[in-house]
Write an enzyme that holds these catalytic residues in place. Structure first.
Site, PDB file in Angstrom:
ATOM      1  N   ILE A  63       7.556  -2.116   7.193  1.00  0.00           N
ATOM      2  CA  ILE A  63       7.461  -0.646   7.235  1.00  0.00           C
ATOM      3  C   ILE A  63       8.037  -0.073   5.948  1.00  0.00           C
ATOM      4  O   ILE A  63       9.205  -0.295   5.612  1.00  0.00           O
ATOM      5  CB  ILE A  63       8.209  -0.075   8.452  1.00  0.00           C
ATOM      6  CG1 ILE A  63       7.701  -0.729   9.740  1.00  0.00           C
ATOM      7  CG2 ILE A  63       8.051   1.446   8.500  1.00  0.00           C
ATOM      8  CD1 ILE A  63       6.231  -0.521  10.059  1.00  0.00           C
ATOM      9  N   LYS A  64       7.205   0.669   5.243  1.00  0.00           N
ATOM     10  CA  LYS A  64       7.619   1.232   3.953  1.00  0.00           C
ATOM     11  C   LYS A  64       8.122   2.659   4.156  1.00  0.00           C
ATOM     12  O   LYS A  64       7.454   3.483   4.780  1.00  0.00           O
ATOM     13  CB  LYS A  64       6.420   1.244   3.013  1.00  0.00           C
ATOM     14  CG  LYS A  64       6.741   1.122   1.560  1.00  0.00           C
ATOM     15  CD  LYS A  64       5.457   0.815   0.816  1.00  0.00           C
ATOM     16  CE  LYS A  64       5.678   0.854  -0.660  1.00  0.00           C
ATOM     17  NZ  LYS A  64       4.444   1.190  -1.360  1.00  0.00           N
ATOM     18  N   ILE A  65       9.341   2.895   3.642  1.00  0.00           N
ATOM     19  CA  ILE A  65      10.041   4.148   3.923  1.00  0.00           C
ATOM     20  C   ILE A  65      10.535   4.761   2.627  1.00  0.00           C
ATOM     21  O   ILE A  65      11.107   4.047   1.790  1.00  0.00           O
ATOM     22  CB  ILE A  65      11.240   3.859   4.853  1.00  0.00           C
ATOM     23  CG1 ILE A  65      10.742   3.363   6.226  1.00  0.00           C
ATOM     24  CG2 ILE A  65      12.132   5.088   5.009  1.00  0.00           C
ATOM     25  CD1 ILE A  65      11.835   2.905   7.140  1.00  0.00           C
ATOM     26  N   THR A  82       0.870  -1.181   0.000  1.00  0.00           N
ATOM     27  CA  THR A  82       0.000   0.000   0.000  1.00  0.00           C
ATOM     28  C   THR A  82       0.908   1.234   0.000  1.00  0.00           C
ATOM     29  O   THR A  82       2.118   1.127   0.171  1.00  0.00           O
ATOM     30  CB  THR A  82      -0.891   0.031   1.266  1.00  0.00           C
ATOM     31  OG1 THR A  82      -0.043   0.206   2.414  1.00  0.00           O
ATOM     32  CG2 THR A  82      -1.689  -1.257   1.402  1.00  0.00           C
ATOM     33  N   VAL A 113       3.291  -1.187   4.923  1.00  0.00           N
ATOM     34  CA  VAL A 113       2.543  -0.002   5.374  1.00  0.00           C
ATOM     35  C   VAL A 113       3.493   1.191   5.370  1.00  0.00           C
ATOM     36  O   VAL A 113       4.542   1.151   6.036  1.00  0.00           O
ATOM     37  CB  VAL A 113       1.979  -0.207   6.791  1.00  0.00           C
ATOM     38  CG1 VAL A 113       1.104   0.998   7.184  1.00  0.00           C
ATOM     39  CG2 VAL A 113       1.159  -1.500   6.868  1.00  0.00           C
TER      40      VAL A 113
END
Ligand code: E4P
Length: 221
Positions: free
Chosen positions: A84-86, A27, A58
């Site tokens: 965790i999307k960074i 996402t 996310v």
């Protein structure tokens, strides 16, 4: 190459997961913003995880490492399985390194060059999302960039998984596989397009018609 669906739409995700060929979901804030604003984003994400039972990335909103780390801490409280999307910015690398040192999986996104991908994997990224469609939009061959990244991974023995992202059509999916990406995260429309071929439809219609003729002939004996 594994297939993920690039969506926050639960109906689309369910339909694709039911095909049996999807092992994860990515996402991003834009995809989340497309969903019903009355729904709690946490509930959307948790429903997605219940549906796919695998990888769910996310994305954080902060652009400073401290903020990213606070967000990651909060996300992991209600969704400990999250990746965790960074974003691929300097502050993102700082956050990525700190999360990697805690063995928290990260997906470094908005990667458009091999140099960025190299930085991301050295910061401990578990996944590196190389964008295809947005590169093609500015007349840079996404297949060349992705192939470059995959060759560098091969030479260097990097362990981060390469996600082909920003996929717009089935050709991107095939190019991602040919380049050597580990995962392609595909929007619903492109995934559905990739399943279909006119010759398949024509061939199946002919099989069914011939079967009907055979039954009709048998019924007259
Ligand atoms: C990965 O999840 C990316 O955020 C996504 O593929 C971006 O796609 P877009 O370039 O079509 O917005």
């Amino acid at each position: 190459m594994e297939l993920y669906i690039d969506s926050a739409n639960l109906l689309h995700i369910k339909e694709c997961v039911d095909l049996g060929c999807i092992s994860g979901v990515t996402t991003n804030p834009s995809l989340m913003a497309k969903e019903d604003a009355s729904l709690d984003p946490k509930e959307i994400i948790l429903d997605i995880f219940k549906t796919v039972g695998g990888h769910v990335s996310v994305e954080v909103i902060s652009t400073k490492a401290d903020g990213m780390l606070r967000e990651a801490d909060e996300i992991l409280k209600w969704f400990p399985e999250a990746t965790i999307k960074i974003p691929m910015i300097a502050e993102g690398l700082k956050a990525c390194r700190k999360l990697a040192d805690q063995e928290i999986p990260t997906n470094v996104t908005l990667v458009f060059s091999p140099a960025q991908a190299i930085a991301a994997t050295n910061a401990g990224a578990a996944y590196v999302s190389v964008f295809m469609g947005r590169l093609d939009d500015v007349a840079i061959s996404s297949e060349e960039v992705l192939t470059d990244v995959c060759q560098i991974w091969e030479v260097q023995g990097y362990e981060s998984l390469i996600i082909a992202a920003s996929i717009r059509h089935p050709i991107h999916l095939v190019e991602a596989a040919r380049s050597g990406a580990d995962i392609a995260t595909v929007p619903y429309k492109a995934l559905m397009q990739s399943l279909n071929h006119p010759l398949t439809g024509q061939g199946l219609a002919a099989f069914l018609a011939d079967h009907a003729k055979m039954l009709e002939a048998a019924s007259k004996i």
